[in-house]
Design a protein around this motif. Structure first.
Motif, PDB file in Angstrom:
ATOM      1  N   ARG A 185       0.925  -1.085   0.110  1.00  0.00           N
ATOM      2  CA  ARG A 185      -0.024  -0.107  -0.133  1.00  0.00           C
ATOM      3  C   ARG A 185       0.900   1.175   0.154  1.00  0.00           C
ATOM      4  O   ARG A 185       0.881   2.129   0.937  1.00  0.00           O
ATOM      5  CB  ARG A 185      -0.749   0.124   1.213  1.00  0.00           C
ATOM      6  CG  ARG A 185      -1.783  -1.329   1.295  1.00  0.00           C
ATOM      7  CD  ARG A 185      -2.807  -1.519   0.424  1.00  0.00           C
ATOM      8  NE  ARG A 185      -4.077  -0.656   0.734  1.00  0.00           N
ATOM      9  CZ  ARG A 185      -5.030  -0.590  -0.198  1.00  0.00           C
ATOM     10  NH1 ARG A 185      -5.013  -1.518  -0.985  1.00  0.00           N
ATOM     11  NH2 ARG A 185      -6.092   0.016   0.248  1.00  0.00           N
TER      12      ARG A 185
ATOM     13  N   ALA B 213      -1.018   3.797   4.345  1.00  0.00           N
ATOM     14  CA  ALA B 213       0.033   3.226   3.767  1.00  0.00           C
ATOM     15  C   ALA B 213       0.935   2.396   4.405  1.00  0.00           C
ATOM     16  O   ALA B 213       0.992   2.633   5.579  1.00  0.00           O
ATOM     17  CB  ALA B 213       0.954   4.764   3.220  1.00  0.00           C
TER      18      ALA B 213
ATOM     19  N   VAL C  23       2.249   4.952  -0.901  1.00  0.00           N
ATOM     20  CA  VAL C  23       1.516   6.361  -1.379  1.00  0.00           C
ATOM     21  C   VAL C  23       2.885   7.181  -1.759  1.00  0.00           C
ATOM     22  O   VAL C  23       3.671   7.431  -1.110  1.00  0.00           O
ATOM     23  CB  VAL C  23       1.105   6.900  -0.125  1.00  0.00           C
ATOM     24  CG1 VAL C  23       0.426   8.490  -0.503  1.00  0.00           C
ATOM     25  CG2 VAL C  23      -0.546   6.246   0.164  1.00  0.00           C
TER      26      VAL C  23
ATOM     27  N   SER D 207       2.545  -3.289  -5.390  1.00  0.00           N
ATOM     28  CA  SER D 207       0.994  -2.805  -4.789  1.00  0.00           C
ATOM     29  C   SER D 207      -0.374  -3.256  -5.154  1.00  0.00           C
ATOM     30  O   SER D 207      -0.384  -4.008  -6.327  1.00  0.00           O
ATOM     31  CB  SER D 207       1.103  -1.104  -5.680  1.00  0.00           C
ATOM     32  OG  SER D 207       0.106  -0.533  -5.210  1.00  0.00           O
TER      33      SER D 207
ATOM     34  N   CYS E 242      -0.128   3.789  -7.596  1.00  0.00           N
ATOM     35  CA  CYS E 242      -0.634   3.956  -6.019  1.00  0.00           C
ATOM     36  C   CYS E 242      -1.370   5.219  -6.265  1.00  0.00           C
ATOM     37  O   CYS E 242      -1.191   6.040  -7.063  1.00  0.00           O
ATOM     38  CB  CYS E 242       0.354   3.804  -5.026  1.00  0.00           C
ATOM     39  SG  CYS E 242       1.739   4.879  -4.996  1.00  0.00           S
TER      40      CYS E 242
END
Length: 540
Positions: free
Chosen positions: A206, A269, A208, A330, A233
């Motif tokens: 995850r 994140a 960012v 991701s 992302c």
């Protein structure tokens, strides 16, 4: 750096300086001249085709020079008189310092050999010391070489202002051509941090990505977009980086300032990647995240509110392209990223109680504006709606004072934008407070025939400070005043202008303003009642 003029042994120091400016592509100087070296510089520059733009205030002149530097990556140039002129330019130079804008500021200086009372004389280099990369008094024997160094220093990472004191006696004296000098080479990314970053990215589910002001250069912007596409992302941009990742991109979820709302995205994140961000773009506050952080930066050891797990201080484009070529794990879906974007936009919406909201004004202006217009936004409560709702698809589509967040910015910034690209209309959105601080430059815009439209969101208050005062349960003292008639003032300075009341149609005035020749102003009443909830949603 060489040019044919260097072979002429009889050039003055002012002429040597003008040669360096011309060779490096400087096309104009901004300022309010004094009676000393300013006049030598203006004449020497004019002989080389460099225009002098007379401004009404030194601060506005410095902002114009700084914005020119940001748009071109060539140091902008501003000059002032001695004493009060030097003191008055400080806010604009502070902008250049905190916004990382390359600028050269010349101040007239007294003749050190003359016997005179200390009229208008103080230690000008010390005044600029905290807000400039270097301060130097130029003298004829080595002044041309020193100026070349200072000019390049202004543009070197991190860009910023340099201050030069110059007396009329020294400016008009003969000066030798610049001598050769060594230039620093660019750093090369170290292999280990890049490889470690690749490993973190490969394991992150995850991530960012946050893109900042260092990526406004074309090569860096391209690399940031390549990295974003590779990661797949959510991407956020700082105010200064708005448009680098087009806001039409399905990956771009909104703006990042370090506020409560922005951090709600980062809370999800497991890896946060800063690409070309400068900590000056973040509002002060404690870092609330535990996820590892990778920093890609042109400049090492910046003042982050956290300790980066990995910092790669090297050309951002090289680092970003390297990481983009590595695998990403991701698991973000397009639907998840899209829902983040929608959520942020809905939360930040301004719901005025009765009258016209700032959202309505921004949406109407964005719909009516010519397609290639550039926006400049002033500091104040209106900036939340302007920055979140105005579309941007390229670097510098929107100009904003962020690091300093100075009022009185939008009008001179928009004027500088138009001077740099006269085929691109400029729009300035400001509050009544910021308009008062830059009102005189409407006459500059009229004199130049600028394609500039100023939209004043007029609520008769310093609304952002008013909100903070209310939140502290203080009485409303020192933040409100009677409304000013900016349309009448603008007409008196040579601009076409309209007044739009709270219930009047806005679209007609916008259409007329954008179709008119020369500068225009729309003074529109705005309902400030939604600002408090908007600020709470953003910052808590």
């Amino acid at each position: 750096m060489t040019n044919d003029a260097n072979a002429n042994p009889s050039l003055t120091l002012a002429e040597r300086i003008a040669d360096t400016l011309a060779v490096n592509g400087v096309r104009r100087i901004f300022g309010v001249p004094g009676g000393g070296s300013s006049l030598d510089l203006i004449d020497a520059a004019a002989d080389r085709g460099i225009e002098f733009v007379l401004c009404r205030t030194e601060t506005a002149a410095a902002i114009m020079a700084a914005v020119t530097g940001e748009l071109t990556s060539i140091p902008g140039v501003v000059l002032t008189g001695i004493g009060p002129g030097a003191a008055s330019v400080v806010n604009g130079i502070a902008y250049a310092s905190l916004e990382r804008a390359p600028v050269v500021v010349f101040t007239d200086a007294h003749d050190q050999t003359a016997t005179a009372p200390p009229h208008q004389i103080f230690d000008q280099p010390s005044l600029f010391g905290p807000i400039s990369k270097a301060q130097e008094r130029l003298s004829p024997p080595d002044g041309a070489t020193s100026f070349e160094r200072l000019f390049e220093l202004a543009a070197a990472e991190p860009p910023g202002p340099v201050h030069i004191d110059l007396s009329a006696r020294d400016a008009g004296a003969n000066s030798p051509a610049p001598s050769p000098w060594d230039r620093a080479s660019l750093p090369v990314p170290e292999t280990a941090p890049l490889e470690n970053s690749s490993e973190l990215l490969a394991s992150a589910r995850r991530p960012v990505l946050i893109v900042g002001l260092q990526c406004r250069h074309d090569e860096r912007a391209d690399a940031a977009n390549t990295l974003a596409d590779s990661l797949g992302c959510p991407v956020m941009t700082t105010y200064k980086a708005k448009g680098i990742v087009p806001e039409s991109s399905p990956l771009n979820v909104g703006l990042y300032t370090g506020a409560k709302l922005d951090n709600s995205v980062l809370a999800e994140a497991d890896l946060i990647l800063f690409c070309g961000v400068d900590p000056v773009e973040m509002i002060p506050g404690k870092w609330p995240h535990s996820a590892p952080v990778i920093v890609l930066s042109e400049t090492p050891r910046l003042a982050w509110p956290f300790e980066p797990d990995i910092e790669i201080a090297a050309p951002v484009a090289v680092s970003a392209n390297y990481l983009a070529g590595r695998s990403s794990a991701s698991t973000w879906t397009g639907e998840e990223i899209g829902s983040q974007k929608t959520r942020l936009r809905e939360i930040v919406a301004n719901s005025a109680a009765a009258g016209r909201s700032p959202d309505e004004i921004i949406d109407a202006a964005a719909a009516a504006v010519p397609t290639n217009a550039r926006l400049a936004v002033d500091a104040g409560a209106h900036m939340f709606s302007a920055m979140s709702r105005w579309p941007a698809s390229a670097p510098h589509d929107v100009l904003k004072s962020n690091g300093l967040s100075t009022m009185g910015y939008a009008v001179p910034a928009a004027l500088a934008s138009w001077l740099e690209q006269t085929d691109r209309p400029a729009v300035a959105i400001t509050g009544d407070g910021g308009m008062m601080m830059s009102l005189a430059e409407l006459s500059t815009a009229a004199r130049l025939g600028a394609n500039l439209t100023v939209i004043v969101l007029n609520d008769g208050a310093l609304s952002l400070i008013d909100i903070k005062q209310q939140r502290q349960q203080r009485p409303p003292l020192g933040v409100r005043y009677s409304k000013s008639d900016f349309a009448t003032a603008a007409r008196g300075m040579g601009c076409d202008a309209w007044t739009v009341g709270g219930q009047d149609p806005l679209e007609f005035a916008l259409a007329e303003a954008f179709e008119a020749n020369g500068p225009t102003l729309i003074d529109v009443s705005v309902d400030p009642s939604g600002y408090r909830d908007q600020l709470t949603a953003l910052r808590g």
